[in-house]
Design a protein around this motif. Structure first.
Motif, PDB file in Angstrom:
ATOM      1  N   LEU A 427       0.832  -1.198   0.000  1.00  5.95           N
ATOM      2  CA  LEU A 427       0.000   0.000   0.000  1.00  5.95           C
ATOM      3  C   LEU A 427       0.870   1.252   0.000  1.00  5.95           C
ATOM      4  O   LEU A 427       1.693   1.437   0.899  1.00  5.95           O
ATOM      5  CB  LEU A 427      -0.910  -0.001   1.234  1.00  5.95           C
ATOM      6  N   GLU A 473      -2.302   7.877   2.559  1.00  9.59           N
ATOM      7  CA  GLU A 473      -2.160   6.595   1.881  1.00  9.59           C
ATOM      8  C   GLU A 473      -3.222   6.483   0.803  1.00  9.59           C
ATOM      9  O   GLU A 473      -4.270   7.136   0.858  1.00  9.59           O
ATOM     10  CB  GLU A 473      -2.272   5.428   2.874  1.00  9.59           C
ATOM     11  N   GLU A 474      -2.943   5.665  -0.189  1.00  9.92           N
ATOM     12  CA  GLU A 474      -3.890   5.402  -1.271  1.00  9.92           C
ATOM     13  C   GLU A 474      -3.782   3.940  -1.679  1.00  9.92           C
ATOM     14  O   GLU A 474      -2.746   3.297  -1.449  1.00  9.92           O
ATOM     15  CB  GLU A 474      -3.573   6.256  -2.510  1.00  9.92           C
ATOM     16  N   GLN A 475      -4.842   3.471  -2.302  1.00  9.42           N
ATOM     17  CA  GLN A 475      -4.767   2.153  -2.926  1.00  9.42           C
ATOM     18  C   GLN A 475      -3.837   2.244  -4.137  1.00  9.42           C
ATOM     19  O   GLN A 475      -3.827   3.244  -4.849  1.00  9.42           O
ATOM     20  CB  GLN A 475      -6.150   1.674  -3.376  1.00  9.42           C
ATOM     21  N   PRO A 485       0.782  -3.569  -9.572  1.00  6.32           N
ATOM     22  CA  PRO A 485       0.734  -2.241  -8.945  1.00  6.32           C
ATOM     23  C   PRO A 485       2.041  -1.487  -9.209  1.00  6.32           C
ATOM     24  O   PRO A 485       3.124  -2.036  -9.030  1.00  6.32           O
ATOM     25  CB  PRO A 485       0.566  -2.556  -7.459  1.00  6.32           C
ATOM     26  N   THR A 488       0.222   5.367  -7.818  1.00  2.00           N
ATOM     27  CA  THR A 488      -1.048   5.675  -7.163  1.00  2.00           C
ATOM     28  C   THR A 488      -1.982   6.302  -8.188  1.00  2.00           C
ATOM     29  O   THR A 488      -1.547   6.854  -9.206  1.00  2.00           O
ATOM     30  CB  THR A 488      -0.843   6.654  -5.999  1.00  2.00           C
TER      31      THR A 488
END
Length: 542
Positions: A427, A473-475, A485, A488
């Protein structure tokens, strides 16, 4: 009855002080390295007619040359007329350079000498601490005679302590092309510190041990080593411990510079004098530790030798210490600056009786300060959980505007104290450890989105101060082709917004390529005839 009790305690205090001072002197101090100078006796005498009169008096032991600022040449010593040219002085004992005139001009010349005797009405070197080997005399015969006698001894080899150590890895002067902290440069009275962009350099030959650089350094990157903090705190702890064991009461630690005039005779019996190289060489780590070790007060005895730059830096540090003590419910004037004349004027401001701390000085500057604060806070009866501090304080917090932050983590790379940290999992996170924050401002200067700002304060509860908390924070954004991933969502949206009008991203396919990870982006470019400027097999369009 009370007078006899007072007299009795005074006698006890004096005996306790004598034992305590002996114990202080018995503490082993680790020696520092030395800086060496070599002088062959070449001396430049700068001035007018007076310089030509003085120079021949130096012939017996030195090799004088006169830099004649005005007037006609006379026999007696070699003369270099200044002739209206600018005169610049650089260097130190054994390695002075005098630049006359503008570099590159026909009349420019440079002279190398070991010593300088400046007889100008005002010193040509306007510094709080001039370099070794530079002497100025106003022209009074008694003063000139004393200077001549001193400079006549200045040939051969000389040495002095190396007063400092420097760790560039924790220096807050600069990062990523941005400059922030300049406290040491602003405080140095000897102009011994220069900026190298992202770090600084201290000239050991110019450094005179003023110590203000170490006292104002927020991270401890510059450390005073004559003595080291560890040895200095060990001496303080031992001094106060023996004083208490011998029955002494209400100890007042009096720091004074060994180079200043002596302290007044007949100091009060509970005053414990501690001589240091220069008064500014002891800072908040030593002051607060002295209180934690049981001192009722700390007095900085100014004998009048502090240069203005140093005095200003000391006052700022004293203000900070007062704010911290006041927030804990202790007297803000428990640490004070006093002249020798008003040294005895105690008034209000003594610390309450507390249990003496036992920690050592092992660790850095900030660790020692936190040791002292934790001990004082634990015994404070009316402490606030937090101290609000003046701007420029080296403690504080960071705030982030989450809507603006893209989690690019530029601030993490710029933070010299590692107060700002990235997440340790998948994350994307920006985390913050307040105990490490120097309030240097590098994060605010580095952030491309202006999403971060700082506020000075000090949390007294160690658990809160040392708790790693998440600011944003971000996914993670996943590659639209393979699902990996790699960024962001806010970063991708920001890139698409900024590049949508760029000529290379006019097609939908090119714009969508921003949502691909590095590997998939390369594959897509190779398969895109427009991006490759030809057919897929590599043939160019005609």
């Amino acid at each position: 009855m009370s007078d006899s009790i007072t007299r009795s305690q005074t006698v006890v205090n004096r005996k306790a002080r004598e034992q305590a001072l002996q114990a202080l002197q018995a503490v082993t101090v680790e020696p520092t390295s030395l800086v060496n100078y070599q002088s062959r006796g070449r001396i430049a005498v700068i001035g007018d007619q007076l310089a030509q009169e003085i120079a021949p008096r130096l012939n017996e032991r030195l090799s004088p040359i006169v830099i004649l600022t005005r007037g006609a040449e006379e026999p007696g010593a070699p003369v270099v007329p200044l002739g209206g040219r600018e005169l610049r002085i650089e260097g130190y004992l054994g390695a002075f350079k005098l630049a006359l005139g503008e570099a590159g001009r026909a009349n420019a010349e440079t002279l190398a000498v070991d010593l300088i005797l400046d007889l100008s009405p005002q010193p040509l070197l306007d510094r709080g601490m001039t370099p070794p080997g530079y002497y100025h005399s106003s022209g009074e015969e008694d003063q000139i005679a004393a200077v001549i006698e001193e400079v006549a001894q200045m040939t051969g080899s000389f040495e002095k302590p190396r007063y400092f150590d420097y760790d560039p890895s924790i220096c807050a002067h600069g990062r990523s092309g941005k400059q922030a902290c300049t406290r040491c440069l602003d405080a140095c009275p000897a102009d011994a510190i220069t900026s190298l962009g992202e770090t600084i350099e201290v000239n050991s030959y110019l450094c005179q041990g003023g110590g203000a650089c170490a006292s104002v350094c927020p991270s401890g990157a510059i450390r005073y080593v004559f003595p080291s903090l560890k040895d200095g705190l060990q001496r303080l702890r031992r001094l106060l411990q023996v004083y208490r064991e011998q029955g002494g009461g209400s100890p007042v630690v009096v720091f004074h510079a060994a180079s200043d005039d002596p302290l007044p005779d007949r100091l009060p019996s509970h005053y414990l004098p501690v001589a240091v190289e220069e008064l500014a060489s002891v800072g908040m780590d030593s002051w607060l530790s002295a209180l934690a070790y049981g001192a009722s007060r700390v007095v900085l005895a100014d004998g009048g030798g502090m240069p203005p730059k140093v005095a200003r830096a000391m006052r700022e540090q004293l203000t900070l210490a007062g704010e911290i003590l006041g927030a804990m419910g202790y007297p803000q004037t428990a640490i004070r600056l006093a002249t020798h004349q008003n040294l005895h004027q105690e008034g209000a401001g003594a610390m309450p009786g507390i249990e003496a701390a036992a920690y050592s000085g092992i660790g850095g500057k900030r660790q020692s300060i936190y040791f002292a604060l934790d001990h004082l806070f634990a015994q404070a009866e009316r402490a606030k959980p937090m101290a609000s501090l003046s701007a420029g304080a080296p403690f504080g917090t960071v705030y982030v505007e989450q809507k603006a932050c893209t989690l690019c983590l530029s601030c993490v790379g710029a933070c010299p104290g590692k107060a700002l940290q990235s997440g340790d999992g998948e994350l994307p996170q920006l985390r913050f450890l307040e105990a490490n924050c120097l309030q240097c401002g590098l994060c605010t200067r580095t952030c491309p989105e202006d999403a971060i700002w700082i506020t000075p304060r000090l949390l007294f509860e160690a658990e809160s101060r040392n708790r790693l908390r998440t600011l944003h924070e971000e996914q993670p954004f996943r590659c639209t082709a393979c699902g990996k991933p790699f960024a962001t969502r806010s970063v991708i949206e920001k890139m698409r917004s900024k590049l949508k009008d760029h000529y290379m991203f006019q097609s939908e396919r090119a714009l969508k390529r921003l949502t691909l990870c590095d590997a998939c982006r390369v594959v897509d470019i190779v398969q895109d005839q427009e991006a490759m400027g030809g057919d897929v097999d590599g043939r160019l369009r005609q």
